[in-house]
Motif scaffolding. Sequence first.
Motif, PDB file in Angstrom:
ATOM      1  N   GLY A   1       0.848  -1.235  -0.069  1.00 50.20           N
ATOM      2  CA  GLY A   1       0.006   0.101   0.050  1.00 50.20           C
ATOM      3  C   GLY A   1       0.921   1.191  -0.009  1.00 50.20           C
ATOM      4  N   THR A   2       1.936   1.433   0.675  1.00 52.34           N
ATOM      5  CA  THR A   2       2.883   2.516   0.832  1.00 52.34           C
ATOM      6  C   THR A   2       3.534   2.563  -0.645  1.00 52.34           C
ATOM      7  N   ALA A   3       3.752   1.460  -1.074  1.00 52.78           N
ATOM      8  CA  ALA A   3       4.654   1.510  -2.514  1.00 52.78           C
ATOM      9  C   ALA A   3       3.740   2.172  -3.513  1.00 52.78           C
ATOM     10  N   GLN A   4       2.432   1.737  -3.251  1.00 60.03           N
ATOM     11  CA  GLN A   4       1.394   2.463  -4.341  1.00 60.03           C
ATOM     12  C   GLN A   4       1.551   3.908  -4.183  1.00 60.03           C
ATOM     13  N   TRP A   5       1.149   4.250  -3.031  1.00 62.82           N
ATOM     14  CA  TRP A   5       1.200   5.705  -2.638  1.00 62.82           C
ATOM     15  C   TRP A   5       2.476   6.290  -3.171  1.00 62.82           C
TER      16      TRP A   5
ATOM     17  N   TRP B   1       3.258  -2.492  -9.592  1.00 60.53           N
ATOM     18  CA  TRP B   1       4.289  -2.008  -8.919  1.00 60.53           C
ATOM     19  C   TRP B   1       5.206  -2.803  -8.209  1.00 60.53           C
ATOM     20  N   LEU B   2       6.501  -2.523  -7.594  1.00 61.51           N
ATOM     21  CA  LEU B   2       7.019  -3.404  -6.794  1.00 61.51           C
ATOM     22  C   LEU B   2       7.509  -2.805  -5.272  1.00 61.51           C
TER      23      LEU B   2
ATOM     24  N   ASP C   1       5.608  10.079  -7.085  1.00 63.82           N
ATOM     25  CA  ASP C   1       6.463  10.067  -8.215  1.00 63.82           C
ATOM     26  C   ASP C   1       7.698   9.258  -7.925  1.00 63.82           C
ATOM     27  N   PHE C   2       7.936   8.323  -6.903  1.00 61.86           N
ATOM     28  CA  PHE C   2       9.215   7.847  -6.293  1.00 61.86           C
ATOM     29  C   PHE C   2       9.646   6.729  -7.243  1.00 61.86           C
ATOM     30  N   GLN C   3      10.796   6.475  -7.609  1.00 61.66           N
ATOM     31  CA  GLN C   3      11.344   5.523  -8.586  1.00 61.66           C
ATOM     32  C   GLN C   3      11.827   4.311  -7.954  1.00 61.66           C
ATOM     33  N   ARG C   4      12.075   4.239  -6.488  1.00 59.22           N
ATOM     34  CA  ARG C   4      12.705   2.986  -5.937  1.00 59.22           C
ATOM     35  C   ARG C   4      12.190   3.056  -4.459  1.00 59.22           C
ATOM     36  N   LEU C   5      11.985   1.756  -4.173  1.00 55.10           N
ATOM     37  CA  LEU C   5      11.563   1.534  -2.745  1.00 55.10           C
ATOM     38  C   LEU C   5      12.646   0.537  -2.275  1.00 55.10           C
TER      39      LEU C   5
ATOM     40  N   LEU D   1      11.860  -2.482  -4.882  1.00 52.32           N
ATOM     41  CA  LEU D   1      10.502  -2.601  -5.583  1.00 52.32           C
ATOM     42  C   LEU D   1      10.744  -1.436  -6.609  1.00 52.32           C
ATOM     43  N   LEU D   2      10.297  -1.326  -7.804  1.00 51.25           N
ATOM     44  CA  LEU D   2      10.234  -0.223  -8.611  1.00 51.25           C
ATOM     45  C   LEU D   2       8.914   0.010  -9.541  1.00 51.25           C
TER      46      LEU D   2
END
Length: 278
Positions: A120-124, A265-266, A130-134, A186-187
């Motif tokens: 859920g945080t990655a989706q946000w 997404w990842l 507009d983040f490119q990497r987690l 995750l990207l």
Amino acid sequence: MVANFPETAISTERLLLRALEEQDAPGLAAMLDDELVQTWTGHPRPYRPADAHELITRRAPERRARGRGIVFAVTEHLTQRLVGLLELDRTDWHLRATEVRFVTAPWARGEGYAPEAVLGTAQWLFEDRDFQRLELRTAAGNTAAQQVAQKTGAISEGVLRNAGIVRGGEWGPGPEEHTDLIVWSLLPRTSTRPNPPTPTTATTRCATETRPPRGSHACTPVVHAPARASAPHHPGQAVASAPGARPRRTPPGVEHGMRESGRRWLTGSRSSGGTAPH
């Protein structure tokens, strides 16, 4: 002006990620004083109510204000019970990258809350910020955290040798010792971007922020992310397991993890040994 995250909330099918509140202090202290959490994280030991109060009133607000990250209390929709803590830290605003760490409360393990909260945080992050990497970092012996990373579809990138410190191992808290850290990431997919949430899947919450989101007004969306299947272990700080265990690599397609999660997404996890038991 310092770039930072807005004050916001993230909603998934079962969970609400929101700012910490004073009423969370007793549950937060009990959660972070747990033996498994103490083994795999760098939280104060023992963890007292005064430490919880300091995190809620000073450390978490300071991290957001300085642009380093943000701290979320993870609660159940149905009961409003505190079931975890999710932290973003080491944020690089130029690269649009950040690191995620997660702790699951002892009373909420085995429900799959860690992967659901991380996704859920990655989706946000990917859709709205507009983040490119987690990124996630898990201790070599912390198999529960490694399993959380795999369930989110994160890709194992390699090992940082002797880059973390843990306090004990398979049998619980003990002396501090160095450990290898496994790096996961995750990207967002570059081929297609998910459609923005519709009014039926997202609501709007007004938020005070130093830097408003790109293309937004004074209110930020509360994202409703699809739920993931429940996981048998605890995210964030993972349950202890055989020392030196290494994770198996996620199958070539990031699509494998995305098919299971129903997303495009990842995602990823923690720096000093990974996340806590999930």
